[in-house]
Design a protein around this motif. Structure first.
Motif, short mmCIF file in Angstrom:
data_model
loop_
_atom_site.label_atom_id
_atom_site.label_comp_id
_atom_site.label_asym_id
_atom_site.label_seq_id
_atom_site.Cartn_x
_atom_site.Cartn_y
_atom_site.Cartn_z
N TRP A 167 -74.54 9.62 -5.81
CA TRP A 167 -74.92 9.36 -7.09
C TRP A 167 -75.90 9.02 -7.47
CZ3 TRP A 167 -71.30 13.56 -8.73
CH2 TRP A 167 -69.78 13.16 -8.13
N GLU A 168 -77.08 8.72 -6.54
CA GLU A 168 -77.59 7.49 -6.85
C GLU A 168 -79.39 8.33 -7.68
OE1 GLU A 168 -82.01 7.26 -3.46
OE2 GLU A 168 -80.10 7.87 -2.67
N ALA A 169 -79.15 9.42 -8.08
CA ALA A 169 -79.56 9.88 -9.09
C ALA A 169 -79.19 11.17 -9.81
CB ALA A 169 -80.73 10.40 -9.20
N LEU A 170 -79.89 11.26 -11.30
CA LEU A 170 -80.08 12.78 -12.00
C LEU A 170 -80.94 13.14 -11.71
CD1 LEU A 170 -78.34 14.44 -13.29
CD2 LEU A 170 -79.03 12.78 -15.76
N HIS A 171 -81.05 14.38 -10.85
CA HIS A 171 -82.60 15.04 -10.69
C HIS A 171 -82.64 15.98 -11.56
CE1 HIS A 171 -80.94 13.30 -7.19
NE2 HIS A 171 -82.56 12.64 -6.70
N LEU A 172 -84.11 15.93 -12.45
CA LEU A 172 -84.29 17.42 -13.30
C LEU A 172 -85.53 17.80 -12.78
CD1 LEU A 172 -84.00 14.30 -16.76
CD2 LEU A 172 -82.62 16.31 -15.12
N VAL A 173 -85.76 17.50 -11.53
CA VAL A 173 -87.26 18.60 -11.44
C VAL A 173 -86.44 18.92 -10.21
CG1 VAL A 173 -89.43 18.29 -10.50
CG2 VAL A 173 -89.13 17.03 -12.08
N SER A 174 -86.68 19.90 -9.81
CA SER A 174 -86.78 21.17 -8.91
C SER A 174 -88.28 21.07 -7.64
CB SER A 174 -86.05 22.48 -8.59
OG SER A 174 -85.92 22.68 -7.87
N ARG A 175 -88.54 20.51 -7.16
CA ARG A 175 -89.53 21.23 -6.52
C ARG A 175 -90.35 22.20 -5.82
NH1 ARG A 175 -91.70 16.23 -2.37
NH2 ARG A 175 -90.16 16.73 -1.06
N GLY A 176 -91.74 22.77 -5.87
CA GLY A 176 -91.49 24.05 -5.51
C GLY A 176 -92.39 23.36 -4.52
N ILE A 177 -92.56 25.05 -3.85
CA ILE A 177 -92.93 25.45 -2.00
C ILE A 177 -94.37 26.14 -2.10
CG2 ILE A 177 -91.99 27.24 -1.77
CD1 ILE A 177 -91.49 25.83 1.15
N CYS A 178 -95.32 25.27 -1.41
CA CYS A 178 -96.56 26.12 -1.17
C CYS A 178 -97.27 26.62 0.76
CB CYS A 178 -97.95 25.50 -1.39
SG CYS A 178 -99.64 25.92 -0.50
N CYS A 179 -96.44 27.49 0.98
CA CYS A 179 -96.83 27.77 2.27
C CYS A 179 -98.02 28.20 3.15
CB CYS A 179 -95.74 28.39 3.34
SG CYS A 179 -93.89 27.54 2.80
#
Length: 390
Positions: A167-179
């Protein structure tokens, strides 16, 4: 705990056998718990399940989890227990998918059962998706693009929210990706004449990988939640012909994990600038981006002031005895599709377990976290759904 053990015992590896058997068992479980459900299968053989408790007028909150896991892969001989048998040692329960994320799926259904038996209003759903581990094409992406979900006011994804601590954090960002892949061409020839042939393609590739190791792309419009950009060089490397042949071709792959607020045109120009500076006249380099969302999928962020975030914090204070810091999630999640495609305000991660043990041998979850998560999701539903009746 027993339900988590049942789910872990069912292989739902992706790539692999997929989700059909585990969804079949979840349907049986819903019948046993008297929970209404809908099986949604936009891709044949890859089912999703939406389970809903409807208690009349009010808002609609959804808990979400994926039912597929990564395969055991090359780490089979590194497991200290049977990956498909949930094994408790002290306060840890070991098994494939225990953290990512069959424990959370079990907890969400038990929270729905509790909510169905108590007072309240509105709707509480569990959106259980397929194919999250391989891009969500048969799961969240298909559900949102084809408008197959009911109207949902807010969603909380129950991905493991610990990295080092539970329960380290409340995550509000979903990172994107570029390959991005770099095709590098130089002069192939006899290796005995290497001084006259110039720098070979593999050596130029090494120069580029080293340069991208310190590459820091621009975040044009930083969000409210701290979120790191990660550049991962050397995800793919192919090159060389044989001893005696100075290689004239090499291909390398570089992955960027994107923060919200990054401009695709700006970042891709910066990538091109690094290539031009390092390769110069020593090689011809073609810059190629993977097709579809892998070539560029932007990060997304939920407003920290949104009322579902406030409901999460109240539930955390009640059950965990603390408020949670806001952070960006290190990995990608289905939040990208739920929020960007369907417009559903989505908390990226609030769940039992640790991301640091996922996708590898000896995956585990805290036994106490499994029980806490049922209480947490029940409290979340009560805070969010009873706050305002429409």
């Amino acid at each position: 705990m027993s339900l988590t053990a049942e789910l872990v015992a069912i292989d739902s590896s992706n790539p692999g056998v997929g989700e059909q058997a585990v969804v079949d068992r979840l349907e049986d479980l819903c019948r046993e718990l008297n929970l209404p459900f809908q099986r949604i299968e936009p891709v044949a053989g890859r089912p999703n399940l939406v389970v809903t408790v409807d208690k009349g007028p009010g808002r609609h909150l959804a808990l979400s989890g994926h039912v597929d896991t990564k395969p055991i892969g090359d780490a089979a001989d590194q497991w200290q227990t049977d990956p498909f048998t949930l094994t408790t040692i002290g306060n840890l329960a070991y098994g494939l998918g225990s953290s990512d994320m069959k424990g959370a799926v079990a907890a969400s259904l038990l929270a729905l059962q509790r909510y169905s038996q108590g007072p309240g209003a509105g709707k509480l759903s569990a959106v259980l998706t397929a194919d999250e581990e391989q891009g969500s094409g048969a799961g969240a992406q298909a559900l949102t693009e084809q408008n197959l979900l009911p109207e949902i006011d807010a969603m909380v994804i129950c991905e493991p929210s610990g990295v080092e601590e539970p329960w380290e954090a409340l995550h509000l960002v979903s990172r994107g990706i570029c390959c991005v892949e770099l095709e590098i061409w130089t002069k192939q020839g006899h290796s005995g004449l290497s001084p006259a042939l110039g720098r070979n393609a593999v050596l130029v590739a090494a120069d580029l990988l080293k340069a991208f190791e310190s590459f820091s792309p621009t975040v044009s419009h930083p969000g409210a939640v701290p979120c790191e950009v990660t550049v991962n060089p050397g995800m793919l490397v192919e090159g060389g012909v044989a001893f005696g042949t100075w290689p004239g071709h090499c291909r390398i792959g570089i992955e960027l994990r994107l923060a919200p607020g990054m401009d695709e045109t700006v970042v891709k120009q910066e990538i091109q600038d690094v290539v031009d500076q390092i390769a110069g006249d020593s090689a011809h380099v073609e810059v190629q981006y993977r097709p579809g969302s892998l070539g560029w999928m932007p990060g997304i962020e939920l407003d920290p002031g949104h009322d579902v975030v406030e409901a999460c914090q109240r539930a955390a204070a009640q059950v965990l005895g603390k408020n949670l810091n806001f952070r960006g999630y290190p990995g990608g999640t289905d939040a990208t599709y739920f929020m960007r495609q369907a417009g559903i305000p989505t908390v990226t991660s609030l769940g039992p377990g640790w991301l640091s043990v996922a996708h590898g041998p000896n995956e585990c979850v805290g036994v106490d976290q499994l029980y806490q998560s049922v209480d947490l999701y029940q409290a979340l539903a009560e805070n969010y759904l009873q706050e305002r009746v429409i």
